[in-house]
Design an enzyme around this catalytic site. Structure first.
Site, PDB file in Angstrom:
ATOM      1  N   GLU A  74      -6.683  17.038   4.052  1.00  0.00           N
ATOM      2  CA  GLU A  74      -7.072  16.310   5.262  1.00  0.00           C
ATOM      3  C   GLU A  74      -7.061  17.218   6.496  1.00  0.00           C
ATOM      4  OE1 GLU A  74      -4.485  12.798   5.243  1.00  0.00           O
ATOM      5  OE2 GLU A  74      -5.977  11.738   4.026  1.00  0.00           O
ATOM      6  N   ASP A  98      -3.659   6.756  -2.925  1.00  0.00           N
ATOM      7  CA  ASP A  98      -2.924   6.855  -1.664  1.00  0.00           C
ATOM      8  C   ASP A  98      -2.150   5.577  -1.351  1.00  0.00           C
ATOM      9  OD1 ASP A  98      -2.020   7.666   0.772  1.00  0.00           O
ATOM     10  OD2 ASP A  98      -3.941   7.562   1.815  1.00  0.00           O
ATOM     11  N   GLU A 109       1.908   1.124   5.468  1.00  0.00           N
ATOM     12  CA  GLU A 109       0.561   1.466   5.921  1.00  0.00           C
ATOM     13  C   GLU A 109      -0.490   0.559   5.285  1.00  0.00           C
ATOM     14  OE1 GLU A 109      -0.620   5.518   5.086  1.00  0.00           O
ATOM     15  OE2 GLU A 109      -2.695   5.161   5.681  1.00  0.00           O
TER      16      GLU A 109
HETATM   17  C1  GCV Z   1       0.405  11.897   7.079  1.00  0.00           C
HETATM   18  C2  GCV Z   1      -2.891   8.978   4.219  1.00  0.00           C
HETATM   19  C3  GCV Z   1      -2.506   8.482   5.584  1.00  0.00           C
HETATM   20  C4  GCV Z   1      -2.290   9.628   6.548  1.00  0.00           C
HETATM   21  C5  GCV Z   1      -1.213  10.558   5.930  1.00  0.00           C
HETATM   22  C6  GCV Z   1      -1.726  11.040   4.592  1.00  0.00           C
HETATM   23  C7  GCV Z   1      -0.724  11.932   3.879  1.00  0.00           C
HETATM   24  O1  GCV Z   1      -4.168   9.524   4.241  1.00  0.00           O
HETATM   25  O2  GCV Z   1      -3.496   7.617   6.052  1.00  0.00           O
HETATM   26  O3  GCV Z   1      -1.860   9.111   7.768  1.00  0.00           O
HETATM   27  O4  GCV Z   1      -0.952  11.645   6.787  1.00  0.00           O
HETATM   28  O5  GCV Z   1      -1.968   9.925   3.764  1.00  0.00           O
HETATM   29  O6  GCV Z   1       0.024  11.395   3.071  1.00  0.00           O
HETATM   30  O7  GCV Z   1      -0.694  13.112   4.128  1.00  0.00           O
END
Ligand code: GCV
Length: 685
Positions: free
Chosen positions: A280, A353, A381
């Site tokens: 990411e 995720d 989340e």
């Molecule tokens: C910390 C998901 C979440 C992100 C998070 C990522 C990760 O994509 O939406 O906010 O980033 O996981 O675990 O690195």
């Protein structure tokens, strides 16, 4: 006289009416009889002193408690026993005795202490490192945090400049809050914490921040908690003066060695690093045509002389890498056996995720000669932020169940379990009083994976609210059903990632903003079309099932044996596919949304019935959340049934509650919230 009478009345009422803000968590001991607590140590360590104090302050019996250090096996194991002299707790270490003390107090609060008669109780943790991952940023925000800002308040922390020299905290309240945090964690067996976000800022490794980290470490240490940091792989050029972070460049290697030495000078028991690399948008070794092995091993070598570890995350996926569920396995399997022994690959429980339901990530089975550790998400989340009640212990137990279904060789070494924290600076720590149960459950399960969800729920409720069965019985039931309910009204039958983009709160199976990566869009996951719905991950599709060992591989690959709660995860099934109850997939899908919404509505009624047994503050604060959750469940119900009906073209079964919303209206909903805050009640349809 009248005035005096009024004053006395006021004083009395001030004494009896205690505001319940949820801050005390499960640690609301009523105060004890000042039991005699003695130890065999002439000079008890700060940890042992805490154990002694907790017991002498909070133990209600009048027997003597003897804490014996130096007896027993295993660093943190302990034994409890009643002897003629009183209760004896013994352990090889002071940490073991601290856990023994909190166990005694828990047994006292839950009424289990009667079990401690002539038989002794010995506990040994299931995991050696039981670690929270905070996603806290140095600017005070918390990524995916729904309970206020970061606990750490970096600007208000005085840095330690010299090892062992205690700093004077300018903000005494902050120091107390961090002490309370340490105590809460110790009471459930958590012994490690990563203070900052895996999307790490290079700034975290500045000398100033290391000094501040040392000040926090000093508070946590007596509670048996080690501090770790998430690091940005690009730090050597982010805060150093190098123009590269290539892990094979000797200057870079030296930079890390020096940095690590600086950390250990101030924090001699520092735990190590957590790294999100080439994921990411975060930097990593691949930016320099190197591999995960090159990057992780370079950091591991820098940490090794000091006893530190690297937790290297496997959460990687590229837009052009094929099925996202395949990617971590594809990227890491080929490196099996090449990582240093102080590298542990941290793997999210499922392959995508933290969805409300995922199968286990196949990488846990694929890495046979590499140390691995699961990563759970405690913060909600994808399960309703701090609004919805979703008790996660059943999800984590399900994961342990998947793990035990295949017997694959396991790499040796200490066992670890990580959980992304749901803690912020809200007075009740988690935003939602019942979400404290997830912090509690993570700690208890990390300590003892054999505990049942029910036992954990009961313990939590009895200690946090009341021991009264009229409360504990119905709310235990509510908690135990809550995760399945959330799955039913959000993503039943294996559906996943059909959330609104960005904040991941409400339903948006249609979400497709221009310019977004295809694998960030719900349609990538649900694949609804006129034929059917679901992601074909079988040998005919993305071949994800082939990453699993037997018996899971065959079980998942065959539509007739695939568990129905994962059907659409692994199969693109036709709308008329017949399910085990003899009804079609379309009928079952609508039925699940109905079941979830009905159940969420029942939670409100159950909660209303327990009003007499708890304080009004926490009653009210949970009531509006449960009402909001029920309304959201109907929102999910209508949005998903109406949206998918466009593809199925089938009538909505008559047993389904008529739609309250119109699809067009729902498609216009845009929640004005960012990633860091739970929505306010009036923001939703
Ligand atoms: C910390 C998901 C979440 C992100 C998070 C990522 C990760 O994509 O939406 O906010 O980033 O996981 O675990 O690195």
């Amino acid at each position: 006289m009248k005035k005096l009478f009024t004053i006395v009345l006021l004083c009395l009422s001030a004494l009896t009416v205690q505001a319940e803000d949820g801050h005390s968590l499960w640690l609301r001991y009523k105060g004890g009889n000042h039991a005699t607590v003695c130890t065999n140590q002439k000079k008890p360590s700060p940890t042992l002193v805490i154990a002694q104090k907790e017991l002498s302050k909070n133990w209600q019996g009048d027997e003597k408690i003897i804490l014996v250090q130096g007896e027993g096996n295993g660093k943190e194991s302990f034994t409890l026993q009643r002897t003629d002299e009183g209760i004896q707790a013994s352990s090889a270490t002071d940490k073991g005795l601290l856990y023994a003390a909190y166990t005694l107090l828990r047994m006292q609060e839950t009424g289990e202490i009667d079990q401690l008669t002539t038989t002794s109780i010995t506990e040994t943790p299931s995991n050696d490192i039981r670690i929270l991952n905070h996603w806290d940023n140095p600017n005070g925000t918390v990524e995916r945090g729904y309970a206020g800002s970061s606990l750490w308040k970096w600007d208000e922390i005085t840095p330690t400049l010299k090892a062992g020299k205690e700093v004077k905290w300018k903000n005494a309240e902050l120091k107390q809050r961090i002490t309370d945090y340490a105590r809460a964690n110790a009471s459930i067996g958590i012994n490690a914490t990563v203070l900052n976000n895996v999307n790490a800022k290079p700034l975290m490794l500045s000398s100033d921040m290391i000094g501040k980290t040392a000040s926090i470490a000093d508070i946590l240490r007596p509670y048996g908690i080690k501090v770790y940091l998430a690091v940005n792989f690009g730090s050597p050029h982010g805060i150093g003066d190098l123009d590269t972070a290539d892990p094979l460049n000797p200057e870079v290697v030296k930079w890390w060695q020096k940095k690590v030495a600086e950390i250990y000078t101030l924090i001699p028991d520092f735990g190590g690093f957590l790294v999100k690399a080439n994921s990411e948008g975060e930097p990593g070794p691949m930016d320099y045509n190197r591999t995960h092995v090159d990057g992780a091993n370079m950091l591991a070598d820098a940490l090794h002389p000091h006893g530190g570890i690297v937790m290297w995350r496997s959460f990687v996926y590229a837009s052009d890498g094929g099925d996202r569920a395949n990617q971590a396995y594809t990227e890491f399997k080929r490196f099996d056996g090449q990582f240093r022994n102080n590298v542990i690959i941290q793997i999210k429980n499922g392959p995508i995720d933290f969805q409300p339901r995922e199968p286990i990530s196949p990488l846990f089975f694929g890495l046979e000669k590499t140390r691995t550790m699961p990563e759970f998400q405690i913060t909600q989340e994808y399960t309703g932020h701090s609004i919805h009640t979703c008790f996660l212990a059943p999800m984590w137990k399900e994961f342990f169940g998947f793990q035990s279904m295949c017997s694959t060789p396991k790499a040796y070494g200490q066992k670890l379990l990580a959980g992304v924290a749901n803690i912020g600076d809200d007075i009740n720590w988690c935003g939602n009083d019942l979400a404290q149960a997830n912090w509690y459950a993570f700690g208890r399960l990390a300590w003892n994976e054999e505990l049942s969800s029910e036992q954990i729920a009961r313990e939590f409720l009895a200690q946090t609210f009341t021991n009264d069965p009229k409360f504990v019985e119905p709310i235990t039931e509510l908690l135990l059903h809550s995760r399945e309910t959330v799955v039913s009204y959000m993503m039943p039958l294996g559906l996943h990632h059909i959330f609104a983009g960005g904040h991941h709160y409400g339903p948006e199976p249609w979400c497709a903003p221009k310019g977004w990566r295809e694998d960030w869009l719900p349609r990538y996951y649900h694949r609804a079309d006129n034929e059917g719905i679901g992601f074909d991950r079988t040998h005919n599709g993305s071949k994800n099932t082939e990453q699993y060992p037997e018996p899971l591989r065959s079980l998942y690959d065959n539509i007739n044996t695939c568990p129905e709660n994962l059907l659409l995860w692994f199969h693109h099934a036709s709308w008329n596919h017949l399910m085990s109850n003899g009804l079609t997939l379309w009928h079952n899908l609508c039925g699940k949304y109905e079941e979830g919404a009905q159940q969420a509505e029942k939670f409100v009624e159950v909660w209303k019935q327990v009003k007499p047994y708890i304080d009004s503050e926490r009653y009210e604060s949970m009531l509006w959340r449960l009402q909001r959750q029920a309304r959201d469940a109907w929102w999910w119900h209508d949005a998903c049934i109406l949206y998918f009906q466009q593809f199925s073209q089938l009538p909505i079964p008559s047993c389904i509650t008529p739609m309250q919303f119109k699809l067009d209206d729902l498609m216009k909903v845009k929640l004005p919230i960012d990633n860091y805050r739970a929505p306010k009640p009036d923001m939703l349809p």
